[in-house]
Design a protein around this motif. Structure first.
Motif, PDB file in Angstrom:
ATOM      1  N   THR A   4      12.936 -17.354 -17.177  1.00 20.22           N
ATOM      2  CA  THR A   4      14.266 -16.901 -16.788  1.00 20.22           C
ATOM      3  C   THR A   4      14.745 -17.682 -15.574  1.00 20.22           C
ATOM      4  O   THR A   4      14.097 -17.689 -14.535  1.00 20.22           O
ATOM      5  CB  THR A   4      14.270 -15.397 -16.469  1.00 20.22           C
ATOM      6  N   SER A   7      19.740 -14.385 -14.228  1.00 17.08           N
ATOM      7  CA  SER A   7      19.912 -12.999 -14.658  1.00 17.08           C
ATOM      8  C   SER A   7      21.371 -12.637 -14.420  1.00 17.08           C
ATOM      9  O   SER A   7      21.926 -12.965 -13.367  1.00 17.08           O
ATOM     10  CB  SER A   7      19.019 -12.056 -13.852  1.00 17.08           C
ATOM     11  N   VAL A  45      18.071 -16.620 -24.510  1.00 15.98           N
ATOM     12  CA  VAL A  45      18.749 -15.511 -23.832  1.00 15.98           C
ATOM     13  C   VAL A  45      18.248 -14.189 -24.399  1.00 15.98           C
ATOM     14  O   VAL A  45      18.103 -14.044 -25.611  1.00 15.98           O
ATOM     15  CB  VAL A  45      20.288 -15.591 -24.019  1.00 15.98           C
ATOM     16  N   TRP A  65      21.448  -9.584 -18.968  1.00 10.01           N
ATOM     17  CA  TRP A  65      21.161 -10.812 -19.703  1.00 10.01           C
ATOM     18  C   TRP A  65      20.179 -11.634 -18.886  1.00 10.01           C
ATOM     19  O   TRP A  65      20.354 -11.792 -17.677  1.00 10.01           O
ATOM     20  CB  TRP A  65      22.443 -11.621 -19.894  1.00 10.01           C
ATOM     21  N   GLU A  66      19.159 -12.165 -19.525  1.00  6.31           N
ATOM     22  CA  GLU A  66      18.230 -13.081 -18.880  1.00  6.31           C
ATOM     23  C   GLU A  66      18.235 -14.362 -19.691  1.00  6.31           C
ATOM     24  O   GLU A  66      18.042 -14.321 -20.914  1.00  6.31           O
ATOM     25  CB  GLU A  66      16.843 -12.471 -18.788  1.00  6.31           C
ATOM     26  N   ALA A  67      18.497 -15.476 -19.015  1.00  9.78           N
ATOM     27  CA  ALA A  67      18.675 -16.747 -19.719  1.00  9.78           C
ATOM     28  C   ALA A  67      17.795 -17.829 -19.118  1.00  9.78           C
ATOM     29  O   ALA A  67      17.515 -17.832 -17.917  1.00  9.78           O
ATOM     30  CB  ALA A  67      20.138 -17.177 -19.657  1.00  9.78           C
ATOM     31  N   HIS A  70      21.835 -21.740 -17.336  1.00  8.48           N
ATOM     32  CA  HIS A  70      23.237 -21.307 -17.237  1.00  8.48           C
ATOM     33  C   HIS A  70      23.967 -21.652 -18.530  1.00  8.48           C
ATOM     34  O   HIS A  70      24.767 -20.858 -19.028  1.00  8.48           O
ATOM     35  CB  HIS A  70      23.921 -21.978 -16.039  1.00  8.48           C
ATOM     36  N   TYR A  73      23.354 -19.185 -21.390  1.00  6.31           N
ATOM     37  CA  TYR A  73      24.136 -17.962 -21.178  1.00  6.31           C
ATOM     38  C   TYR A  73      25.607 -18.208 -21.514  1.00  6.31           C
ATOM     39  O   TYR A  73      26.251 -17.397 -22.184  1.00  6.31           O
ATOM     40  CB  TYR A  73      23.969 -17.475 -19.738  1.00  6.31           C
ATOM     41  N   PRO A  97      26.145 -12.513 -11.667  1.00 11.12           N
ATOM     42  CA  PRO A  97      25.006 -13.389 -11.926  1.00 11.12           C
ATOM     43  C   PRO A  97      24.093 -13.457 -10.704  1.00 11.12           C
ATOM     44  O   PRO A  97      24.546 -13.340  -9.559  1.00 11.12           O
ATOM     45  CB  PRO A  97      25.658 -14.747 -12.192  1.00 11.12           C
TER      46      PRO A  97
END
Length: 115
Positions: A4, A7, A45, A65-67, A70, A73, A97
């Motif tokens: 991640t 977030s 994601v 959301w955890e990506a 960037h 996401y 974010p």
């Protein structure tokens, strides 16, 4: 999902249209319209749902959301915006974010931990 990097706390509020659907219809819409998007982006994601309506009048839910980047996401959000889940079934109240423990990483320090 890989590591991640980002977030995102998305604060949302259900609309009267969404609440007007029977529960079974809500879950059908989630499965047919939102789940395919989540599956397409699942390598980069992830999403966690939190109910907040018990404690807040401003927002009803928090989507975490955890990506892995960037860009990953952003691609997911672009696709989500093309559905009724974005500002029709749910009002997007605020998007926050964040980068976990950036304060420590930026100074090459160990993050504080609560046990």
């Amino acid at each position: 999902m890989s590591v991640t990097v980002l977030s995102v706390f998305m604060l949302v509020k259900t609309t009267p249209e969404w609440l007007g659907f029977p529960v079974e219809e809500r879950f059908r819409l989630l499965r047919t319209q939102m789940e395919p998007i989540l599956q397409r982006h699942s390598a980069e994601v992830s999403l966690r749902f939190f109910d907040i309506e018990f404690y807040s009048a401003r927002v009803t839910d928090l989507w975490l959301w955890e990506a892995s980047s960037h860009h990953a996401y952003e691609l997911l959000v672009e696709e989500l915006r093309e559905t009724p889940f974005w500002d029709r079934y749910f009002s997007i109240v605020e998007i926050l974010p964040g980068v976990e423990n950036a304060y420590a990483k930026n100074y090459e320090q160990q993050p504080l931990l609560a046990s």
